[in-house]
Design an enzyme around this catalytic site. Sequence first.
Site, mmCIF file in Angstrom:
data_model
loop_
_atom_site.group_PDB
_atom_site.id
_atom_site.type_symbol
_atom_site.label_atom_id
_atom_site.label_comp_id
_atom_site.label_asym_id
_atom_site.label_seq_id
_atom_site.Cartn_x
_atom_site.Cartn_y
_atom_site.Cartn_z
ATOM 1 C CD GLU A 76 1.834 14.561 10.917
ATOM 2 O OE1 GLU A 76 2.167 13.647 10.483
ATOM 3 O OE2 GLU A 76 1.289 15.200 10.114
ATOM 4 C CG ASP A 77 4.449 10.619 9.603
ATOM 5 O OD1 ASP A 77 4.104 11.885 9.614
ATOM 6 O OD2 ASP A 77 4.304 9.914 8.355
ATOM 7 C CG ASP A 133 9.575 18.088 5.033
ATOM 8 O OD1 ASP A 133 10.743 17.809 5.054
ATOM 9 O OD2 ASP A 133 8.968 18.891 4.053
ATOM 10 C CG PHE A 187 11.794 11.134 1.025
ATOM 11 C CD1 PHE A 187 10.955 12.186 1.203
ATOM 12 C CD2 PHE A 187 11.593 10.027 0.815
ATOM 13 C CE1 PHE A 187 9.800 11.911 1.245
ATOM 14 C CE2 PHE A 187 10.001 9.727 0.708
ATOM 15 C CZ PHE A 187 9.441 10.611 1.102
ATOM 16 N NE ARG A 211 1.574 4.205 3.602
ATOM 17 C CZ ARG A 211 1.451 5.373 3.982
ATOM 18 N NH1 ARG A 211 2.149 5.995 4.852
ATOM 19 N NH2 ARG A 211 0.855 6.004 2.902
HETATM 20 P P1 IMP Z 1 4.864 19.128 6.174
HETATM 21 O O1 IMP Z 1 3.541 19.643 6.093
HETATM 22 O O2 IMP Z 1 5.840 19.569 4.927
HETATM 23 O O3 IMP Z 1 5.538 19.219 7.552
HETATM 24 O O4 IMP Z 1 4.895 17.555 5.685
HETATM 25 C C1 IMP Z 1 4.348 16.613 6.504
HETATM 26 C C2 IMP Z 1 4.056 15.400 5.827
HETATM 27 O O5 IMP Z 1 4.879 15.057 4.758
HETATM 28 C C3 IMP Z 1 4.306 14.289 6.757
HETATM 29 O O6 IMP Z 1 3.266 14.077 7.565
HETATM 30 C C4 IMP Z 1 4.655 13.147 5.827
HETATM 31 O O7 IMP Z 1 3.589 12.440 5.450
HETATM 32 C C5 IMP Z 1 5.243 13.750 4.484
HETATM 33 N N1 IMP Z 1 6.908 13.565 4.722
HETATM 34 C C6 IMP Z 1 7.419 14.761 5.040
HETATM 35 N N2 IMP Z 1 8.819 14.269 4.851
HETATM 36 C C7 IMP Z 1 8.715 12.923 4.803
HETATM 37 C C8 IMP Z 1 9.897 11.986 4.714
HETATM 38 O O8 IMP Z 1 11.153 11.967 4.816
HETATM 39 N N3 IMP Z 1 9.495 10.654 4.074
HETATM 40 C C9 IMP Z 1 8.164 10.481 4.057
HETATM 41 N N4 IMP Z 1 7.192 11.226 4.198
HETATM 42 C C10 IMP Z 1 7.628 12.434 4.540
HETATM 43 MG MG MG Z 2 2.143 12.280 8.283
#
Ligand code: IMP
Ligand code: MG
Length: 192
Positions: free
Chosen positions: A111-112, A115, A164, A177
């Site tokens: 994963e990148d 959050d 963010f 990106r």
């Molecule tokens: P989660 O399900 O809330 O953990 O969100 C995960 C996904 O939200 C990541 O794989 C990203 O695609 C996106 N995301 C969450 N935070 C950021 C950020 O700070 N920048 C860009 N994308 C984010």
């Molecule tokens: Mg992602």
Amino acid sequence: MAIRLPLGGTMTEEIARVLVSKEEIDSICTRIAAQINKDYADSDKRLVIVCVLKGSMIFTSDLMRRITVPMELECMKVASYFSSTKSSGEVKLQLDMARSDLTDCDLLIVEDIIDSGRTLYSLINQLRERGARSVRCCTLLDKPSRRVVDLTPDYIGREIPDEFVVGYGLDYDEKYRELPYVGILSPWVYEK
Ligand code: IMP
Ligand code: MG
């Protein structure tokens, strides 16, 4: 090489601050790959890297090229719905991997960023239910203060504060990106 930013602004206008430099990203990839090489050294099963599109494609490709144990690659796409810069909690599978039998696979999801953790939590559960031998996860960035589910990644590049961020695969509205670093997006870009 000068990169033209999406809004035509300068680096200091659209990107408030570089949070993780290219050099730091390189050393994170090297450190995590070394750990993966060690952890999977004795495995007689198939290590399958699962790249979560699109955000983690750059991280996955840098990581893969430092992995020295036999590995295979799959891609999946999950949509987590966003209102501006916060995820809503809804997770939907948009693209599945091309194999159905996972019983002799050790999956490593890449994963990148994590959050709330909902995207990865849902993906891990789906892959376990399908019978994968093991499912681990690796993330470049982690925002632990935002977590709403109980999830601790097996490999973490770096913890970051609740900001963010964009670049190195991460986007805002599909942009930024291509930046070689991870930077904090200036709030005026998404608050306008
Ligand atoms: P989660 O399900 O809330 O953990 O969100 C995960 C996904 O939200 C990541 O794989 C990203 O695609 C996106 N995301 C969450 N935070 C950021 C950020 O700070 N920048 C860009 N994308 C984010
Ligand atoms: Mg992602």
